[in-house]
Design a protein around this motif. Structure first.
Motif, PDB file in Angstrom:
ATOM      1  N   ALA A  95       0.839  -1.195   0.000  1.00 28.08           N
ATOM      2  CA  ALA A  95       0.000   0.000   0.000  1.00 28.08           C
ATOM      3  C   ALA A  95       0.874   1.244   0.000  1.00 28.08           C
ATOM      4  O   ALA A  95       1.971   1.252   0.547  1.00 28.08           O
ATOM      5  CB  ALA A  95      -0.908   0.007   1.225  1.00 28.08           C
ATOM      6  N   ALA A  96       0.355   2.305  -0.630  1.00 26.85           N
ATOM      7  CA  ALA A  96       1.039   3.607  -0.657  1.00 26.85           C
ATOM      8  C   ALA A  96      -0.025   4.699  -0.567  1.00 26.85           C
ATOM      9  O   ALA A  96      -1.143   4.534  -1.055  1.00 26.85           O
ATOM     10  CB  ALA A  96       1.844   3.765  -1.942  1.00 26.85           C
ATOM     11  N   TYR A  97       0.351   5.808   0.082  1.00 28.73           N
ATOM     12  CA  TYR A  97      -0.554   6.950   0.207  1.00 28.73           C
ATOM     13  C   TYR A  97       0.154   8.176  -0.329  1.00 28.73           C
ATOM     14  O   TYR A  97       1.210   8.571   0.178  1.00 28.73           O
ATOM     15  CB  TYR A  97      -0.947   7.152   1.673  1.00 28.73           C
ATOM     16  N   LYS A  98      -0.413   8.766  -1.391  1.00 31.06           N
ATOM     17  CA  LYS A  98       0.225   9.930  -2.021  1.00 31.06           C
ATOM     18  C   LYS A  98      -0.859  10.848  -2.582  1.00 31.06           C
ATOM     19  O   LYS A  98      -1.800  10.370  -3.233  1.00 31.06           O
ATOM     20  CB  LYS A  98       1.150   9.475  -3.148  1.00 31.06           C
ATOM     21  N   ASP A  99      -0.714  12.141  -2.317  1.00 30.12           N
ATOM     22  CA  ASP A  99      -1.623  13.162  -2.850  1.00 30.12           C
ATOM     23  C   ASP A  99      -3.091  12.862  -2.564  1.00 30.12           C
ATOM     24  O   ASP A  99      -3.961  13.062  -3.420  1.00 30.12           O
ATOM     25  CB  ASP A  99      -1.409  13.346  -4.364  1.00 30.12           C
ATOM     26  N   GLY A 100      -3.385  12.341  -1.373  1.00 30.77           N
ATOM     27  CA  GLY A 100      -4.762  12.092  -0.973  1.00 30.77           C
ATOM     28  C   GLY A 100      -5.376  10.814  -1.503  1.00 30.77           C
ATOM     29  O   GLY A 100      -6.565  10.580  -1.324  1.00 30.77           O
ATOM     30  N   VAL A 101      -4.578   9.974  -2.161  1.00 33.10           N
ATOM     31  CA  VAL A 101      -5.094   8.713  -2.702  1.00 33.10           C
ATOM     32  C   VAL A 101      -4.333   7.551  -2.075  1.00 33.10           C
ATOM     33  O   VAL A 101      -3.107   7.486  -2.136  1.00 33.10           O
ATOM     34  CB  VAL A 101      -4.966   8.658  -4.241  1.00 33.10           C
ATOM     35  N   LEU A 102      -5.082   6.644  -1.450  1.00 28.57           N
ATOM     36  CA  LEU A 102      -4.515   5.410  -0.920  1.00 28.57           C
ATOM     37  C   LEU A 102      -4.607   4.355  -2.010  1.00 28.57           C
ATOM     38  O   LEU A 102      -5.699   4.078  -2.517  1.00 28.57           O
ATOM     39  CB  LEU A 102      -5.285   4.948   0.318  1.00 28.57           C
ATOM     40  N   SER A 103      -3.470   3.787  -2.405  1.00 24.61           N
ATOM     41  CA  SER A 103      -3.429   2.755  -3.445  1.00 24.61           C
ATOM     42  C   SER A 103      -2.935   1.453  -2.831  1.00 24.61           C
ATOM     43  O   SER A 103      -1.869   1.421  -2.224  1.00 24.61           O
ATOM     44  CB  SER A 103      -2.489   3.154  -4.588  1.00 24.61           C
ATOM     45  N   ILE A 104      -3.724   0.409  -3.004  1.00 23.24           N
ATOM     46  CA  ILE A 104      -3.360  -0.910  -2.496  1.00 23.24           C
ATOM     47  C   ILE A 104      -3.190  -1.836  -3.690  1.00 23.24           C
ATOM     48  O   ILE A 104      -4.100  -1.983  -4.502  1.00 23.24           O
ATOM     49  CB  ILE A 104      -4.433  -1.456  -1.533  1.00 23.24           C
ATOM     50  N   GLN A 105      -2.006  -2.427  -3.795  1.00 21.58           N
ATOM     51  CA  GLN A 105      -1.702  -3.358  -4.870  1.00 21.58           C
ATOM     52  C   GLN A 105      -1.939  -4.770  -4.353  1.00 21.58           C
ATOM     53  O   GLN A 105      -1.380  -5.172  -3.332  1.00 21.58           O
ATOM     54  CB  GLN A 105      -0.249  -3.198  -5.321  1.00 21.58           C
ATOM     55  N   LEU A 106      -2.774  -5.514  -5.071  1.00 25.47           N
ATOM     56  CA  LEU A 106      -3.116  -6.886  -4.705  1.00 25.47           C
ATOM     57  C   LEU A 106      -2.600  -7.822  -5.801  1.00 25.47           C
ATOM     58  O   LEU A 106      -3.293  -8.058  -6.796  1.00 25.47           O
ATOM     59  CB  LEU A 106      -4.638  -7.033  -4.564  1.00 25.47           C
ATOM     60  N   PRO A 107      -1.367  -8.330  -5.657  1.00 27.60           N
ATOM     61  CA  PRO A 107      -0.798  -9.191  -6.703  1.00 27.60           C
ATOM     62  C   PRO A 107      -1.559 -10.512  -6.827  1.00 27.60           C
ATOM     63  O   PRO A 107      -2.020 -11.068  -5.832  1.00 27.60           O
ATOM     64  CB  PRO A 107       0.635  -9.457  -6.228  1.00 27.60           C
ATOM     65  N   LYS A 108      -1.662 -10.978  -8.053  1.00 26.84           N
ATOM     66  CA  LYS A 108      -2.302 -12.278  -8.299  1.00 26.84           C
ATOM     67  C   LYS A 108      -1.282 -13.387  -8.079  1.00 26.84           C
ATOM     68  O   LYS A 108      -0.084 -13.192  -8.311  1.00 26.84           O
ATOM     69  CB  LYS A 108      -2.816 -12.347  -9.737  1.00 26.84           C
ATOM     70  N   ARG A 109      -1.747 -14.530  -7.626  1.00 22.50           N
ATOM     71  CA  ARG A 109      -0.880 -15.709  -7.535  1.00 22.50           C
ATOM     72  C   ARG A 109      -0.506 -16.128  -8.954  1.00 22.50           C
ATOM     73  O   ARG A 109      -1.246 -15.879  -9.906  1.00 22.50           O
ATOM     74  CB  ARG A 109      -1.609 -16.852  -6.819  1.00 22.50           C
ATOM     75  N   GLU A 110       0.639 -16.744  -9.110  1.00 16.90           N
ATOM     76  CA  GLU A 110       1.130 -17.142 -10.440  1.00 16.90           C
ATOM     77  C   GLU A 110       0.111 -17.982 -11.195  1.00 16.90           C
ATOM     78  O   GLU A 110      -0.116 -17.780 -12.374  1.00 16.90           O
ATOM     79  CB  GLU A 110       2.460 -17.908 -10.329  1.00 16.90           C
ATOM     80  N   GLU A 111      -0.517 -18.929 -10.510  1.00 15.30           N
ATOM     81  CA  GLU A 111      -1.469 -19.809 -11.188  1.00 15.30           C
ATOM     82  C   GLU A 111      -2.751 -19.081 -11.598  1.00 15.30           C
ATOM     83  O   GLU A 111      -3.512 -19.581 -12.420  1.00 15.30           O
ATOM     84  CB  GLU A 111      -1.797 -21.046 -10.344  1.00 15.30           C
ATOM     85  N   ALA A 112      -2.984 -17.882 -11.087  1.00 19.14           N
ATOM     86  CA  ALA A 112      -4.182 -17.112 -11.434  1.00 19.14           C
ATOM     87  C   ALA A 112      -3.934 -16.156 -12.601  1.00 19.14           C
ATOM     88  O   ALA A 112      -4.877 -15.607 -13.146  1.00 19.14           O
ATOM     89  CB  ALA A 112      -4.670 -16.323 -10.224  1.00 19.14           C
ATOM     90  N   LYS A 113      -2.680 -15.955 -12.968  1.00 17.31           N
ATOM     91  CA  LYS A 113      -2.369 -15.039 -14.065  1.00 17.31           C
ATOM     92  C   LYS A 113      -2.713 -15.694 -15.399  1.00 17.31           C
ATOM     93  O   LYS A 113      -2.546 -16.904 -15.559  1.00 17.31           O
ATOM     94  CB  LYS A 113      -0.885 -14.665 -14.036  1.00 17.31           C
ATOM     95  N   PRO A 114      -3.187 -14.907 -16.364  1.00 16.83           N
ATOM     96  CA  PRO A 114      -3.535 -15.483 -17.670  1.00 16.83           C
ATOM     97  C   PRO A 114      -2.301 -16.047 -18.368  1.00 16.83           C
ATOM     98  O   PRO A 114      -1.219 -15.475 -18.293  1.00 16.83           O
ATOM     99  CB  PRO A 114      -4.121 -14.313 -18.446  1.00 16.83           C
ATOM    100  N   LYS A 115      -2.490 -17.172 -18.988  1.00 14.42           N
ATOM    101  CA  LYS A 115      -1.407 -17.826 -19.719  1.00 14.42           C
ATOM    102  C   LYS A 115      -1.542 -17.498 -21.205  1.00 14.42           C
ATOM    103  O   LYS A 115      -2.649 -17.380 -21.726  1.00 14.42           O
ATOM    104  CB  LYS A 115      -1.484 -19.354 -19.547  1.00 14.42           C
ATOM    105  N   PRO A 116      -0.404 -17.339 -21.902  1.00 10.06           N
ATOM    106  CA  PRO A 116      -0.471 -17.043 -23.334  1.00 10.06           C
ATOM    107  C   PRO A 116      -1.004 -18.261 -24.103  1.00 10.06           C
ATOM    108  O   PRO A 116      -0.818 -19.408 -23.702  1.00 10.06           O
ATOM    109  CB  PRO A 116       0.975 -16.740 -23.716  1.00 10.06           C
ATOM    110  N   ALA A 117      -1.666 -17.964 -25.209  1.00  9.37           N
ATOM    111  CA  ALA A 117      -2.183 -19.042 -26.062  1.00  9.37           C
ATOM    112  C   ALA A 117      -1.003 -19.786 -26.695  1.00  9.37           C
ATOM    113  O   ALA A 117       0.048 -19.226 -26.956  1.00  9.37           O
ATOM    114  CB  ALA A 117      -3.079 -18.454 -27.155  1.00  9.37           C
ATOM    115  N   ARG A 118      -1.181 -21.073 -26.909  1.00  6.91           N
ATOM    116  CA  ARG A 118      -0.124 -21.861 -27.552  1.00  6.91           C
ATOM    117  C   ARG A 118      -0.769 -22.934 -28.419  1.00  6.91           C
ATOM    118  O   ARG A 118      -1.918 -23.311 -28.245  1.00  6.91           O
ATOM    119  CB  ARG A 118       0.806 -22.482 -26.530  1.00  6.91           C
ATOM    120  N   THR A 119       0.018 -23.429 -29.355  1.00  7.99           N
ATOM    121  CA  THR A 119      -0.435 -24.491 -30.235  1.00  7.99           C
ATOM    122  C   THR A 119       0.127 -25.810 -29.740  1.00  7.99           C
ATOM    123  O   THR A 119       1.313 -25.889 -29.406  1.00  7.99           O
ATOM    124  CB  THR A 119       0.029 -24.229 -31.681  1.00  7.99           C
TER     125      THR A 119
END
Length: 152
Positions: A124-148
């Motif tokens: 989390a970071a707080y700057k210029d009146g905006v609180l931003s929370i980064q919620l990383p995805k687990r590796e297995e939840a990230k989209p995988k590229p298409a393959r043949t």
């Protein structure tokens, strides 16, 4: 209206249009539509933006005038709670009287996070009146590229 995404639910396919994409994201994060102001109470909830990239979700809250020391972020199981309490006192001396003005601000917002979040890497970071929370995805939840796949 164009379809953004097809959702399979119990074996059936549902078209998700732009109009109900917002509802889908609200359900995904456990959000309920909340008023941002409550008449006659002076209570205001900060507005929130939720966005997604291929690797992360981001929750941004507009909370200007706060100090980062006033903000609390808690994670209990899959529930993210953001709260703050501030107290401001002002005093103005004029001829024969003193005027004092008190200001109290507090809020609490909770979000049910999806299972795809890597809880150990939330930042989390707080700057210029905006609180931003980064919620990383687990590796297995990230989209995988298409393959043949070759047939042997």
């Amino acid at each position: 209206m164009s379809t953004l995404m097809n959702i399979s639910k119990n074996g059936s396919t549902k078209n998700l249009s732009h109009n109900n994409w917002s509802n889908f994201m609200d359900d995904f994060f456990g959000l309920k539509t909340l008023p941002t102001t409550f008449p006659n109470t002076g209570i205001t909830l900060p507005k929130v933006n939720i966005r997604e990239t291929k690797d992360d979700y981001f929750v941004d809250l507009a909370i200007p005038g706060m100090k980062k020391e006033d903000i609390n972020i808690d994670l209990d199981n899959d529930v993210l709670t953001i709260s703050a309490d501030t107290k401001a006192e002002g005093s103005e001396n004029e001829e024969n009287y003193t005027r004092r003005e008190f200001g109290y601000t507090s809020f609490k917002r909770t979000f049910t996070l999806p299972d795809s979040i890597n809880y150990g890497k939330i930042e989390a970071a707080y700057k210029d009146g905006v609180l931003s929370i980064q919620l990383p995805k687990r590796e297995e939840a990230k989209p995988k590229p298409a393959r043949t796949i070759k047939i042997s």
